[in-house]
Motif scaffolding. Structure first.
Motif, PDB file in Angstrom:
ATOM      1  N   ILE A 148     -37.805  -6.547  53.047  1.00  0.00           N
ATOM      2  CA  ILE A 148     -37.103  -6.395  51.783  1.00  0.00           C
ATOM      3  C   ILE A 148     -36.618  -4.960  51.653  1.00  0.00           C
ATOM      4  CG2 ILE A 148     -37.333  -6.543  49.271  1.00  0.00           C
ATOM      5  CD1 ILE A 148     -39.623  -8.628  49.888  1.00  0.00           C
ATOM      6  N   LYS A 149     -35.353  -4.819  51.313  1.00  0.00           N
ATOM      7  CA  LYS A 149     -34.729  -3.506  51.129  1.00  0.00           C
ATOM      8  C   LYS A 149     -34.799  -3.160  49.646  1.00  0.00           C
ATOM      9  CE  LYS A 149     -30.284  -1.245  52.095  1.00  0.00           C
ATOM     10  NZ  LYS A 149     -28.929  -1.510  52.636  1.00  0.00           N
ATOM     11  N   LEU A 150     -35.568  -2.125  49.311  1.00  0.00           N
ATOM     12  CA  LEU A 150     -35.671  -1.630  47.938  1.00  0.00           C
ATOM     13  C   LEU A 150     -34.652  -0.522  47.754  1.00  0.00           C
ATOM     14  CD1 LEU A 150     -39.553  -1.544  47.636  1.00  0.00           C
ATOM     15  CD2 LEU A 150     -37.988  -3.365  46.936  1.00  0.00           C
ATOM     16  N   ILE A 151     -33.906  -0.571  46.655  1.00  0.00           N
ATOM     17  CA  ILE A 151     -32.751   0.310  46.468  1.00  0.00           C
ATOM     18  C   ILE A 151     -32.855   1.070  45.151  1.00  0.00           C
ATOM     19  CG2 ILE A 151     -30.226   0.359  46.267  1.00  0.00           C
ATOM     20  CD1 ILE A 151     -30.313  -2.426  47.768  1.00  0.00           C
ATOM     21  N   TRP A 152     -32.533   2.350  45.233  1.00  0.00           N
ATOM     22  CA  TRP A 152     -32.445   3.219  44.055  1.00  0.00           C
ATOM     23  C   TRP A 152     -30.993   3.660  43.917  1.00  0.00           C
ATOM     24  CZ3 TRP A 152     -36.422   2.784  47.308  1.00  0.00           C
ATOM     25  CH2 TRP A 152     -37.707   2.664  46.775  1.00  0.00           C
ATOM     26  N   ASP A 153     -30.431   3.491  42.715  1.00  0.00           N
ATOM     27  CA  ASP A 153     -29.045   3.888  42.449  1.00  0.00           C
ATOM     28  C   ASP A 153     -29.017   5.242  41.757  1.00  0.00           C
ATOM     29  OD1 ASP A 153     -27.292   1.476  43.112  1.00  0.00           O
ATOM     30  OD2 ASP A 153     -28.839   0.564  41.861  1.00  0.00           O
ATOM     31  N   PHE A 154     -28.104   6.079  42.167  1.00  0.00           N
ATOM     32  CA  PHE A 154     -27.896   7.387  41.535  1.00  0.00           C
ATOM     33  C   PHE A 154     -26.421   7.505  41.182  1.00  0.00           C
ATOM     34  CE2 PHE A 154     -31.472   7.699  44.414  1.00  0.00           C
ATOM     35  CZ  PHE A 154     -32.463   8.153  43.545  1.00  0.00           C
ATOM     36  N   ARG A 155     -26.157   7.988  39.975  1.00  0.00           N
ATOM     37  CA  ARG A 155     -24.776   8.077  39.509  1.00  0.00           C
ATOM     38  C   ARG A 155     -24.486   9.485  38.999  1.00  0.00           C
ATOM     39  NH1 ARG A 155     -22.856   2.938  39.682  1.00  0.00           N
ATOM     40  NH2 ARG A 155     -24.430   1.322  39.590  1.00  0.00           N
TER      41      ARG A 155
END
Length: 79
Positions: free
Chosen positions: A5-12
């Motif tokens: 499973i690929k866990l993803i954190w978004d940064f904007r």
């Protein structure tokens, strides 16, 4: 064989690329400290205002990592 499973954190924002790149360093540290079986991490620049950092975990480790690091989203990893 367990799923990955690929866990993803978004940064904007204008600093998103640097933030995602730096966040990957902490993900690598966490993998080492917790002795996780997979060592797959990375970051991706989506555009000049959005970047992501990710790590790949096994099904068995997903809940532990999710609760500790609070990713924004996840998806099955095919790689």
């Amino acid at each position: 064989m367990s799923r990955k499973i690929k866990l993803i954190w978004d940064f904007r924002g204008p600093a998103s690329a640097k933030t995602a790149e730096h966040h990957e360093i902490h993900l690598k540290e966490y993998i080492t400290i917790e002795k996780l079986p997979l060592n797959i991490t990375g970051f991706k620049i989506v555009n000049d205002m959005h970047a992501t950092a990710f790590m790949v975990v096994t099904d068995e480790n997903m809940i532990q990592v999710r609760d500790a690091l609070k990713p924004h989203r996840g998806e099955l990893y095919e790689g």
